[in-house]
Design an enzyme around this catalytic site. Structure first.
Site, PDB file in Angstrom:
ATOM      1  N   CYS A 100       7.515  12.501  10.344  1.00  0.00           N
ATOM      2  CA  CYS A 100       7.464  14.010  10.851  1.00  0.00           C
ATOM      3  C   CYS A 100       8.456  14.138  11.554  1.00  0.00           C
ATOM      4  O   CYS A 100       8.878  15.601  11.321  1.00  0.00           O
ATOM      5  CB  CYS A 100       6.216  13.764  11.594  1.00  0.00           C
ATOM      6  SG  CYS A 100       6.360  12.558  12.903  1.00  0.00           S
ATOM      7  N   ASP A 110       0.810  -1.097   0.012  1.00  0.00           N
ATOM      8  CA  ASP A 110      -0.144  -0.010   0.099  1.00  0.00           C
ATOM      9  C   ASP A 110       0.877   1.336  -0.152  1.00  0.00           C
ATOM     10  O   ASP A 110       0.453   2.223  -0.618  1.00  0.00           O
ATOM     11  CB  ASP A 110      -0.763   0.118   1.179  1.00  0.00           C
ATOM     12  CG  ASP A 110      -2.149   0.968   0.979  1.00  0.00           C
ATOM     13  OD1 ASP A 110      -2.390   1.258   0.057  1.00  0.00           O
ATOM     14  OD2 ASP A 110      -2.948   0.979   2.113  1.00  0.00           O
ATOM     15  N   LEU A 124      -4.402   7.756   0.939  1.00  0.00           N
ATOM     16  CA  LEU A 124      -3.324   6.860   0.296  1.00  0.00           C
ATOM     17  C   LEU A 124      -2.883   5.544   1.104  1.00  0.00           C
ATOM     18  O   LEU A 124      -1.890   4.950   0.326  1.00  0.00           O
ATOM     19  CB  LEU A 124      -2.023   7.838   0.577  1.00  0.00           C
ATOM     20  CG  LEU A 124      -2.312   9.454  -0.465  1.00  0.00           C
ATOM     21  CD1 LEU A 124      -0.968  10.265  -0.522  1.00  0.00           C
ATOM     22  CD2 LEU A 124      -2.205   8.990  -1.812  1.00  0.00           C
ATOM     23  N   PRO A 142      -2.404  10.044   8.939  1.00  0.00           N
ATOM     24  CA  PRO A 142      -1.772  10.171   7.649  1.00  0.00           C
ATOM     25  C   PRO A 142      -1.330   8.754   7.046  1.00  0.00           C
ATOM     26  O   PRO A 142      -1.602   8.000   7.637  1.00  0.00           O
ATOM     27  CB  PRO A 142      -0.588  10.945   8.163  1.00  0.00           C
ATOM     28  CG  PRO A 142      -0.254  10.514   9.475  1.00  0.00           C
ATOM     29  CD  PRO A 142      -1.729  10.200  10.199  1.00  0.00           C
ATOM     30  N   GLU A 161      -0.859  16.699  15.795  1.00  0.00           N
ATOM     31  CA  GLU A 161       0.360  16.261  15.863  1.00  0.00           C
ATOM     32  C   GLU A 161       0.893  16.556  14.236  1.00  0.00           C
ATOM     33  O   GLU A 161       0.436  15.967  13.246  1.00  0.00           O
ATOM     34  CB  GLU A 161       0.552  14.738  15.816  1.00  0.00           C
ATOM     35  CG  GLU A 161       0.105  14.152  17.085  1.00  0.00           C
ATOM     36  CD  GLU A 161       1.168  14.546  18.205  1.00  0.00           C
ATOM     37  OE1 GLU A 161       2.456  14.850  17.976  1.00  0.00           O
ATOM     38  OE2 GLU A 161       0.970  14.400  19.308  1.00  0.00           O
ATOM     39  N   GLU A 168       8.932  21.510   4.894  1.00  0.00           N
ATOM     40  CA  GLU A 168       9.032  20.172   5.072  1.00  0.00           C
ATOM     41  C   GLU A 168       8.971  19.209   3.808  1.00  0.00           C
ATOM     42  O   GLU A 168       8.113  19.653   2.990  1.00  0.00           O
ATOM     43  CB  GLU A 168       8.050  19.511   5.858  1.00  0.00           C
ATOM     44  CG  GLU A 168       7.961  18.187   6.243  1.00  0.00           C
ATOM     45  CD  GLU A 168       6.735  17.666   7.056  1.00  0.00           C
ATOM     46  OE1 GLU A 168       5.545  18.191   6.828  1.00  0.00           O
ATOM     47  OE2 GLU A 168       7.000  16.955   8.254  1.00  0.00           O
ATOM     48  N   LYS A 180     -10.486   8.014  10.547  1.00  0.00           N
ATOM     49  CA  LYS A 180     -10.594   8.346   9.247  1.00  0.00           C
ATOM     50  C   LYS A 180      -8.942   8.019   8.608  1.00  0.00           C
ATOM     51  O   LYS A 180      -8.114   9.111   9.104  1.00  0.00           O
ATOM     52  CB  LYS A 180     -10.928   9.945   8.950  1.00  0.00           C
ATOM     53  CG  LYS A 180     -11.672   9.905   7.605  1.00  0.00           C
ATOM     54  CD  LYS A 180     -10.816   9.683   6.549  1.00  0.00           C
ATOM     55  CE  LYS A 180      -9.908  10.819   5.879  1.00  0.00           C
ATOM     56  NZ  LYS A 180      -8.747  10.324   4.888  1.00  0.00           N
ATOM     57  N   PRO A 181      -8.557   6.924   8.231  1.00  0.00           N
ATOM     58  CA  PRO A 181      -7.191   7.049   7.697  1.00  0.00           C
ATOM     59  C   PRO A 181      -6.952   7.864   6.534  1.00  0.00           C
ATOM     60  O   PRO A 181      -7.747   8.186   5.924  1.00  0.00           O
ATOM     61  CB  PRO A 181      -6.950   5.556   7.754  1.00  0.00           C
ATOM     62  CG  PRO A 181      -8.214   4.950   7.488  1.00  0.00           C
ATOM     63  CD  PRO A 181      -9.340   5.871   8.009  1.00  0.00           C
TER      64      PRO A 181
HETATM   65  N1  LIG Z   1       3.692  15.036  14.334  1.00  0.00           N
HETATM   66  C1  LIG Z   1       3.544  13.713  14.130  1.00  0.00           C
HETATM   67  O1  LIG Z   1       3.463  12.932  15.087  1.00  0.00           O
HETATM   68  C2  LIG Z   1       3.305  13.214  12.698  1.00  0.00           C
HETATM   69  C3  LIG Z   1       3.143  11.997  12.320  1.00  0.00           C
HETATM   70  C4  LIG Z   1       2.962  11.676  10.894  1.00  0.00           C
HETATM   71  C5  LIG Z   1       2.756  12.506   9.977  1.00  0.00           C
HETATM   72  N2  LIG Z   1       2.973  13.655  10.340  1.00  0.00           N
HETATM   73  C6  LIG Z   1       2.792  14.702   9.140  1.00  0.00           C
HETATM   74  O2  LIG Z   1       1.835  14.572   8.313  1.00  0.00           O
HETATM   75  C7  LIG Z   1       2.049  15.178   6.914  1.00  0.00           C
HETATM   76  C8  LIG Z   1       2.045  14.007   6.045  1.00  0.00           C
HETATM   77  O3  LIG Z   1       0.729  13.240   6.201  1.00  0.00           O
HETATM   78  P1  LIG Z   1      -0.536  13.528   5.045  1.00  0.00           P
HETATM   79  O4  LIG Z   1       0.168  13.836   3.831  1.00  0.00           O
HETATM   80  O5  LIG Z   1      -1.268  12.409   5.239  1.00  0.00           O
HETATM   81  O6  LIG Z   1      -1.290  14.826   5.839  1.00  0.00           O
HETATM   82  P2  LIG Z   1      -2.601  15.472   5.315  1.00  0.00           P
HETATM   83  O7  LIG Z   1      -2.592  16.375   6.095  1.00  0.00           O
HETATM   84  O8  LIG Z   1      -2.543  15.661   3.986  1.00  0.00           O
HETATM   85  O9  LIG Z   1      -3.453  14.364   5.838  1.00  0.00           O
HETATM   86  C9  LIG Z   1      -3.683  13.829   7.031  1.00  0.00           C
HETATM   87  C10 LIG Z   1      -5.278  13.167   7.109  1.00  0.00           C
HETATM   88  O10 LIG Z   1      -6.323  14.375   7.029  1.00  0.00           O
HETATM   89  C11 LIG Z   1      -6.949  14.016   6.105  1.00  0.00           C
HETATM   90  N3  LIG Z   1      -7.558  15.383   5.635  1.00  0.00           N
HETATM   91  C12 LIG Z   1      -7.135  16.108   4.442  1.00  0.00           C
HETATM   92  N4  LIG Z   1      -7.771  17.231   4.334  1.00  0.00           N
HETATM   93  C13 LIG Z   1      -8.677  17.103   5.376  1.00  0.00           C
HETATM   94  C14 LIG Z   1      -9.950  18.204   5.933  1.00  0.00           C
HETATM   95  N5  LIG Z   1     -10.039  19.124   5.205  1.00  0.00           N
HETATM   96  N6  LIG Z   1     -10.389  17.755   6.995  1.00  0.00           N
HETATM   97  C15 LIG Z   1     -10.144  16.844   7.754  1.00  0.00           C
HETATM   98  N7  LIG Z   1      -9.378  15.771   7.049  1.00  0.00           N
HETATM   99  C16 LIG Z   1      -8.905  16.252   6.244  1.00  0.00           C
HETATM  100  C17 LIG Z   1      -6.468  13.250   5.002  1.00  0.00           C
HETATM  101  O11 LIG Z   1      -7.295  12.523   4.518  1.00  0.00           O
HETATM  102  C18 LIG Z   1      -5.640  12.337   5.972  1.00  0.00           C
HETATM  103  O12 LIG Z   1      -6.423  11.196   6.549  1.00  0.00           O
HETATM  104  C19 LIG Z   1       3.398  15.574   7.172  1.00  0.00           C
HETATM  105  O13 LIG Z   1       3.327  16.839   7.410  1.00  0.00           O
HETATM  106  C20 LIG Z   1       3.945  14.974   8.573  1.00  0.00           C
HETATM  107  O14 LIG Z   1       4.747  15.613   9.157  1.00  0.00           O
HETATM  108  C21 LIG Z   1       2.921  14.245  11.536  1.00  0.00           C
HETATM  109  C1  LIG Z   2       8.903   7.210  15.761  1.00  0.00           C
HETATM  110  N1  LIG Z   2       8.468   6.645  14.236  1.00  0.00           N
HETATM  111  C2  LIG Z   2       8.068   5.407  14.574  1.00  0.00           C
HETATM  112  C3  LIG Z   2       9.235   7.004  13.234  1.00  0.00           C
HETATM  113  C4  LIG Z   2       7.194   7.119  14.247  1.00  0.00           C
HETATM  114  C5  LIG Z   2       7.047   8.783  13.782  1.00  0.00           C
HETATM  115  C6  LIG Z   2       5.972   9.293  13.383  1.00  0.00           C
HETATM  116  C7  LIG Z   2       5.946  10.406  12.700  1.00  0.00           C
HETATM  117  O1  LIG Z   2       6.030  10.374  11.428  1.00  0.00           O
END
Ligand SMILES: NC(=O)c1ccc[n+]([C@@H]2O[C@H](COP(=O)([O-])OP(=O)(O)OC[C@H]3O[C@@H](n4cnc5c(N)ncnc54)[C@H](O)[C@@H]3O)[C@@H](O)[C@H]2O)c1
Ligand SMILES: C[N+](C)(C)CCCC=O
Length: 506
Positions: free
Chosen positions: A297, A101, A191, A162, A262, A396, A187-188
């Site tokens: 992240c 996936d 992608l 995300p 987050e 980023e 809501k995952p």
């Molecule tokens: N701080 C942390 O622990 C952490 C962990 C993992 C990822 N991230 C961040 O996530 C980002 C990458 O993930 P991504 O591309 O999936 O992020 P994204 O913001 O595009 O999407 C995240 C989620 O939000 C949903 N979404 C999108 N638009 C929305 C809206 N208008 N209302 C409600 N939900 C909506 C998406 O469908 C998805 O499920 C990076 O910036 C990364 O740094 C942060």
């Molecule tokens: C610590 N891990 C496992 C890399 C998860 C980080 C979460 C953010 O992307």
């Protein structure tokens, strides 16, 4: 026999059963390492969110909450342990699905499944411990009052996650939410939703009460937005980009709904000239940016090198980067798979070309590996000759791209490290422990690594400052995200209160 290259066909998981989305639409699942379509997922919309939230509300209050929200923590812990056991049983299958996936190396997906099971087990223990923490007394300055505290589940929670660690990022929310006694709608990311739908299948298998956990897949604006603005959702826990985080906060604010966010990062890794073992430091630098193809992240994507060791360090970094096995993520020994999607691939390539046009040097990588003709693969990329106004320094990338700057003094390193709108993580590598302590205090971020980058333990708090969000996941802080605190205060004197003059008894 070659492993299957398709994903199970699932519906939305609502009220303990599979349901086709109301509008009957589905989204393709593309394997980013081969660009082949390997299945599809339901495209949920506001109509489905409505049904899922109603199922979660019903589960929260069914029989006065006796079977879930007001049940003992020990009872809920049994369910969490049963989920963990199923994750362990199905570890290799789940890891394979995540690799197909998302394009991440199979070894990484397998390690993530270990973390998923461990997280459910950890919060099972915390759920159990919650029973002993109820009615904890508050010491008051007046003897005629007694007060205690009840910790109660916040209600129905919307969990929006995300794609980079699909099941792990969901689990960081689902496990504490269920441990607390909340009911949840997940809501995952569109992608990478496949393993989260399998979590639905697991909950069904273990007999989790219907509606306690629901999964709505679909696009962010169509399925995530109605969840975050829903009046019967009591809290939103979100992990994703800062831009989406702002939208979610705006929408939740209309109902004064609590949110935890987050978000993204642009984390620094500072390496000092006092290190004895350069290769050890180089390996942590690599892990900090090339694990999960830099789609992390907390990736330490800005490397700050003391000028005295910069040349030697970069020579070794390039040598190590050349040695990374970039391949189909199912191949044994793969350490850099594909990035998650064509959109992400194009975005990363644009970052690299902009860096070049702004005057940076692509010291290594920057292009598709020549031996991989299909799939969204990129070489590990090292960029030097950076100025702090460049996009590559400020934004980023979320890809296998590190940018490097040199420094001369410790204060300069700290200033450069903090020169970002983000504040998720920071790392320092030095053999001087006092220096490490000083830097830990000086960096403006929620997570600090000393002499390493990225190790993460379920017991320790996770989250950021500045535009990386607020609130903490994991550890006891993760459980508190899903609980409210209620004070109960009792007047226990036989004497009347005596504030007002009593009326005559005649
Ligand atoms: N701080 C942390 O622990 C952490 C962990 C993992 C990822 N991230 C961040 O996530 C980002 C990458 O993930 P991504 O591309 O999936 O992020 P994204 O913001 O595009 O999407 C995240 C989620 O939000 C949903 N979404 C999108 N638009 C929305 C809206 N208008 N209302 C409600 N939900 C909506 C998406 O469908 C998805 O499920 C990076 O910036 C990364 O740094 C942060
Ligand atoms: C610590 N891990 C496992 C890399 C998860 C980080 C979460 C953010 O992307």
């Amino acid at each position: 026999m070659a492993p299957p290259q398709t994903v199970p066909r699932r519906g939305l998981f609502i009220g303990g059963a599979w349901r086709e989305p109301c509008l009957g639409r589905r989204l393709p699942v593309v394997n980013p390492a081969t660009e082949a379509t390997i299945g599809d997922i339901p495209a949920g919309t506001a109509e489905d969110v409505e049904i899922a939230v109603a199922a979660a509300r019903d589960a929260f209050s069914r029989d006065g909450g006796r079977h879930w929200s007001r049940a003992s923590g020990a009872m809920r812990a049994n369910f969490l342990r049963a989920i963990a056991a199923k994750i362990k049983d199905r570890k290799s299958e789940l890891a394979l699905l995540e690799t197909l996936d998302s394009g991440k190396p199979l070894d990484e997906a397998s390690a993530d499944m270990d973390d998923v099971a461990a997280c459910f087990e950890y919060y099972a223990d915390l759920a159990e411990a919650l029973d002993g923490k109820q009615r904890s007394p508050i010491s008051l300055p007046m003897e005629n009052f007694k007060s205690y505290v009840l910790k109660e589940p916040i209600g129905v929670v919307g969990l929006i996650t995300p794609w980079n660690y699909p099941l792990l990022m969901a689990t960081w929310k689902v496990a504490p939410a269920l441990a607390a006694g909340c009911t949840a709608v997940l809501k995952p990311s569109e992608l990478a939703s496949v393993s989260c739908l399998e979590l639905g299948a697991i909950c069904m298998e273990i007999g989790l009460p219907p509606g306690v956990f629901n999964v709505i897949t679909g696009l962010g604006p169509e399925a995530g937005a109605p969840l975050s603005s829903h009046p019967h959702v009591d809290k939103i826990a979100f992990t994703g980009s800062t831009e989406t985080g702002k939208r979610i906060m705006t929408s939740a604010a209309q109902m004064v709904k609590p949110v935890s966010l987050e978000l993204g990062g642009k984390s620094p890794l500072i390496v000092f000239d006092d290190i004895r073992d350069i290769d050890k430091a180089v390996e942590w630098t690599m892990f900090g940016i090339f694990a999960n193809a830099g789609q992390v992240c907390s990736a330490t994507s800005r490397l700050l090198l003391h000028e005295k060791i910069a040349k030697k360090f970069l020579d070794r970094l390039v040598a190590w980067a050349k040695n990374i096995k970039v391949s189909d993520p199912l191949e044994e020994g793969c350490r850099l798979g594909s990035v998650v999607s064509e959109g992400q691939y194009e975005k990363i390539k644009k970052f690299i070309s902009t860096a070049r046009s702004e005057g940076a040097t692509i010291l290594y990588g920057g292009a598709r590996p020549q031996h991989l003709k299909r799939g969204f693969f990129l070489e590990p990329t090292i960029i030097t000759d950076i100025s702090t106004s460049m996009q590559i320094w400020r934004e980023e990338v979320f890809g296998p791209v590190i940018c490097v700057k040199e420094f001369r003094r410790e204060s300069e390193a700290v200033e450069l490290a903090n020169d970002t709108q983000y504040g998720l993580a920071g790392a320092v590598i030095s053999d001087d422990q006092e220096r490490c302590e000083r830097i830990s205090k000086a960096l403006q971020s929620g997570i600090i690594w000393i002499n390493c980058s990225q190790p993460c333990f379920v017991q320790a708090p996770w989250g950021g400052n500045k535009r990386s969000g607020f609130g903490r996941e994991l550890g006891e802080w993760g459980l508190d995200n899903y609980m409210t605190v209620k004070q109960v205060t009792k007047y226990c004197s036989d004497e009347p209160w005596g504030w007002y003059q009593p009326p005559s008894k005649l």
